[in-house]
Design an enzyme around this catalytic site. Structure first.
Site, PDB file in Angstrom:
ATOM      1  N   CYS A 122       0.825  -1.203   0.000  1.00 36.40           N
ATOM      2  CA  CYS A 122       0.000   0.000   0.000  1.00 36.40           C
ATOM      3  C   CYS A 122       0.857   1.250   0.000  1.00 36.40           C
ATOM      4  O   CYS A 122       2.065   1.199   0.175  1.00 36.40           O
ATOM      5  CB  CYS A 122      -0.895   0.004   1.229  1.00 36.40           C
ATOM      6  SG  CYS A 122      -1.893  -1.480   1.343  1.00 36.40           S
ATOM      7  N   GLY A 159      -0.966   0.904  -5.042  1.00 44.27           N
ATOM      8  CA  GLY A 159      -2.245   0.256  -4.791  1.00 44.27           C
ATOM      9  C   GLY A 159      -3.352   0.956  -5.540  1.00 44.27           C
ATOM     10  O   GLY A 159      -3.476   2.179  -5.441  1.00 44.27           O
ATOM     11  N   TYR A 212      11.443  -3.425  -7.925  1.00 49.81           N
ATOM     12  CA  TYR A 212      10.183  -3.307  -8.649  1.00 49.81           C
ATOM     13  C   TYR A 212       9.246  -2.243  -8.112  1.00 49.81           C
ATOM     14  O   TYR A 212       8.628  -1.506  -8.858  1.00 49.81           O
ATOM     15  CB  TYR A 212       9.464  -4.660  -8.614  1.00 49.81           C
ATOM     16  CG  TYR A 212       8.038  -4.619  -9.084  1.00 49.81           C
ATOM     17  CD1 TYR A 212       7.748  -4.625 -10.443  1.00 49.81           C
ATOM     18  CD2 TYR A 212       6.978  -4.560  -8.182  1.00 49.81           C
ATOM     19  CE1 TYR A 212       6.439  -4.574 -10.891  1.00 49.81           C
ATOM     20  CE2 TYR A 212       5.664  -4.506  -8.616  1.00 49.81           C
ATOM     21  CZ  TYR A 212       5.395  -4.513  -9.970  1.00 49.81           C
ATOM     22  OH  TYR A 212       4.114  -4.454 -10.410  1.00 49.81           O
ATOM     23  N   ASN A 257       0.982   0.475   5.735  1.00 54.72           N
ATOM     24  CA  ASN A 257       1.567  -0.260   4.615  1.00 54.72           C
ATOM     25  C   ASN A 257       2.414  -1.384   5.202  1.00 54.72           C
ATOM     26  O   ASN A 257       3.261  -1.124   6.053  1.00 54.72           O
ATOM     27  CB  ASN A 257       2.435   0.673   3.759  1.00 54.72           C
ATOM     28  CG  ASN A 257       3.345  -0.081   2.791  1.00 54.72           C
ATOM     29  OD1 ASN A 257       4.493   0.296   2.586  1.00 54.72           O
ATOM     30  ND2 ASN A 257       2.855  -1.155   2.211  1.00 54.72           N
TER      31      ASN A 257
HETATM   32  P1  AMP Z   1       5.527 -13.338 -13.323  1.00 55.12           P
HETATM   33  O1  AMP Z   1       4.799 -13.021 -14.584  1.00 55.12           O
HETATM   34  O2  AMP Z   1       4.655 -14.071 -12.341  1.00 55.12           O
HETATM   35  O3  AMP Z   1       6.823 -14.018 -13.534  1.00 55.12           O
HETATM   36  O4  AMP Z   1       5.860 -11.950 -12.604  1.00 55.12           O
HETATM   37  C1  AMP Z   1       6.872 -11.128 -13.058  1.00 55.12           C
HETATM   38  C2  AMP Z   1       6.318  -9.832 -13.547  1.00 55.12           C
HETATM   39  O5  AMP Z   1       5.477  -9.254 -12.558  1.00 55.12           O
HETATM   40  C3  AMP Z   1       7.426  -8.842 -13.811  1.00 55.12           C
HETATM   41  O6  AMP Z   1       7.125  -8.164 -15.016  1.00 55.12           O
HETATM   42  C4  AMP Z   1       7.406  -7.903 -12.626  1.00 55.12           C
HETATM   43  O7  AMP Z   1       7.656  -6.578 -13.036  1.00 55.12           O
HETATM   44  C5  AMP Z   1       6.029  -8.053 -12.053  1.00 55.12           C
HETATM   45  N1  AMP Z   1       6.061  -8.185 -10.574  1.00 55.12           N
HETATM   46  C6  AMP Z   1       7.016  -8.736  -9.838  1.00 55.12           C
HETATM   47  N2  AMP Z   1       6.689  -8.704  -8.527  1.00 55.12           N
HETATM   48  C7  AMP Z   1       5.503  -8.107  -8.434  1.00 55.12           C
HETATM   49  C8  AMP Z   1       4.637  -7.763  -7.353  1.00 55.12           C
HETATM   50  N3  AMP Z   1       4.969  -8.048  -6.113  1.00 55.12           N
HETATM   51  N4  AMP Z   1       3.468  -7.146  -7.624  1.00 55.12           N
HETATM   52  C9  AMP Z   1       3.128  -6.884  -8.897  1.00 55.12           C
HETATM   53  N5  AMP Z   1       3.906  -7.182  -9.959  1.00 55.12           N
HETATM   54  C10 AMP Z   1       5.075  -7.782  -9.748  1.00 55.12           C
END
Ligand code: AMP
Length: 493
Positions: free
Chosen positions: A23, A49, A264, A124
């Protein structure tokens, strides 16, 4: 019966884990347009968020609260709404959660009347012992209105026998564990609290005679406030008018901010440890290039998460950087989608191959992280379908093998690709020609820390190492779970 308890336990654990992830929090003291400034701050923190947002303000006599589903810009854009949020003090919250409990009552800030007066709380992070605490409170007769672990904090503050608000808060934070950044509003102060390891971020800014508390510095920039410093790990700051008092109730510990803010989560223009997240990410790309200097026709980022790392990678090796994937900006973050099936769809909705740049090319594709592999799998197929000759995947962080319990939405170990497959198996699964991850050494170098330093680890990096600075008590323990029977209708306040 045993099975029933197990299911309930899982349910409550999901509720508790999913509610306060990622958050954004904001607070401002002593400002004429406190609620409008808070709305702007929340807008800058929107990436943290998008599910719901809320503001609580105080005018010296009364508290005012507005909570909404959806984006800040769609909800706090009307003078009418902001006018209802009277007063020179305000706090706000952007909420991110994935499954279940998408009800208005879980949208923050929370408000409660205690015997020391009203208190608004925006949180958060994620508590690692909230099931344990919640059960104890319920056994003692507490009534919970939400499924959020933030309510546990509010209950602990309200229940404290101490007289002064500060002592009540100290009482409460001595009992909670996990990653947390709290912004609170009481009758006479704006309060910020950061967990003992500083896992979740919280910074202090100043706008004329007003103090500002926020998750990230980009929330200061939008209102023209100056960055003063971070709230230290384990520090409580009390702000009354234009005075700030610092209290450090915990025994000193070294700070270990969450590495995922660097990789990220934080906005690229936000400052983390003296450098923008953008610079850190570019450095991840540079280290990745030093470790894997494969030559190709073009370097392509997965937008926007891989942009900075891909740029660093390409610049370091003097390679061509091309936008081989085009993002539709009217779709939220992929992870917002609640199920695996929809998540897969989400990637298609969000990105398309830019055929003119990729046809017949040997491509190095760069993203910031690989979690379930959903994104990479889809994108690589998309690139090949659009005529790419070879796609080599490079990830600007190490293999994520361990789940998070401090407020970042990572799935269970079972779903984490790198926890269950070898590099070759992952490469095959995502359909790439080759696959490399940045090493942990390279990551620490890029951030400017040294793995050989006595102070190592300087970051909360359990995602790669399994080194959890705070024990995930609720995960490990065998707590009997209090039954939840929440009415799923939401409420209007
Ligand atoms: P995945 O597709 O499951 O391998 O997730 C990787 C992708 O999701 C990458 O493009 C990251 O930028 C993004 N990502 C990684 N961690 C998170 C997170 N905690 N919340 C949202 N997006 C994420």
């Amino acid at each position: 019966m045993k099975r029933h308890i197990k299911i309930l336990k899982k349910k409550l654990r999901n509720f508790n884990q999913k509610i306060n992830e990622e958050c954004g929090v904001f607070g401002i003291s002593n400002a004429k347009d406190a609620s409008a400034l808070t709305a702007l701050g929340l807008h800058a923190l929107q990436h943290r968020g998008q599910e719901g947002c809320g503001i609580v303000s105080f005018d010296g006599n009364h508290y005012f609260s507005e909570k909404r589903f959806g984006l800040v810009g769609d909800n706090f854009n009307k003078e009418k709404v902001l006018k209802r949020l009277k007063g020179n003090y305000a706090i706000g919250h952007n909420r991110y959660s994935t499954t279940g409990e998408n009800t208005l009552r879980n949208i923050q800030p929370f408000f409660a009347d205690t015997n020391a007066g009203g208190i608004g709380v925006a949180h958060n992070g994620n508590l690692t012992n909230s099931i344990l605490l919640r059960n104890k409170l319920v056994e003692e007769g507490a009534i919970f209105y939400t499924t959020s672990d933030t309510e546990t904090i509010v209950q602990l503050i309200a229940k404290s026998k101490r007289k002064k608000t500060i002592d009540k808060i100290i009482d409460a934070i001595f009992q909670i564990q996990g990653g947390y950044a709290l912004v609170m509003l009481t009758q006479n102060s704006l309060i910020g609290v950061r967990d003992p390891y500083g896992i979740r971020p919280l910074i202090i800014g100043k706008l004329n005679n007003s103090y500002v508390l926020a998750s990230e510095t980009c929330a200061l920039d939008i209102i023209g406030a100056k960055f003063i410093r971070e709230v230290e790990n384990g520090e409580i700051v009390f702000i009354e008018n234009d005075k700030l008092i610092s209290v450090k109730p915990f025994s000193p510990r070294k700070i270990r901010p969450c590495v995922f803010e660097y990789i990220y989560f934080s906005r690229p223009d936000s400052i983390l440890n003296g450098k923008s997240a953008y610079e850190h990410r570019k450095n991840f790309g540079i280290e990745l290039a030093k470790e894997n200097n494969l030559k190709a026709d073009i370097v392509v980022p997965v937008p926007d998460s891989g942009n900075a790392a891909a740029l660093g990678f390409a610049q370091h090796l003097g390679m061509k950087f091309e936008l081989g994937l085009i993002r539709n900006h009217y779709v939220g973050r992929t992870f917002i989608e609640p199920s695996q099936k929809i998540r897969s769809l989400g990637v298609k909705l969000k990105l398309n191959a830019n055929q003119s740049t990729i046809k017949g090319k040997k491509i190095i594709l760069i993203d910031d992280s690989l979690v379930r592999g959903t994104t990479s799998h889809k994108i690589i197929k998309m690139l090949y379908d659009a005529g790419a000759k070879e796609v080599h995947m490079k990830i600007a962080c190490p293999e994520i093998k361990f789940p998070d319990f401090y407020g970042v939405d990572t799935p269970t170990k079972k779903e984490l690709l790198a926890a269950n497959k070898t590099n070759n198996e992952i490469c095959e699964y995502i359909g790439a020609k080759s696959l490399n991850f940045l090493t942990l050494n390279g990551l620490y170098k890029a951030v400017g820390f040294d793995k050989r330093n006595d102070n190592y680890p300087q970051l909360t990096d359990h995602y790669f190492t399994g080194d959890y600075p705070v024990k995930p008590v609720d995960e490990l323990g065998d707590n009997k779970v209090t039954q939840l029977s929440l009415l799923n209708t939401g409420y209007n306040n």
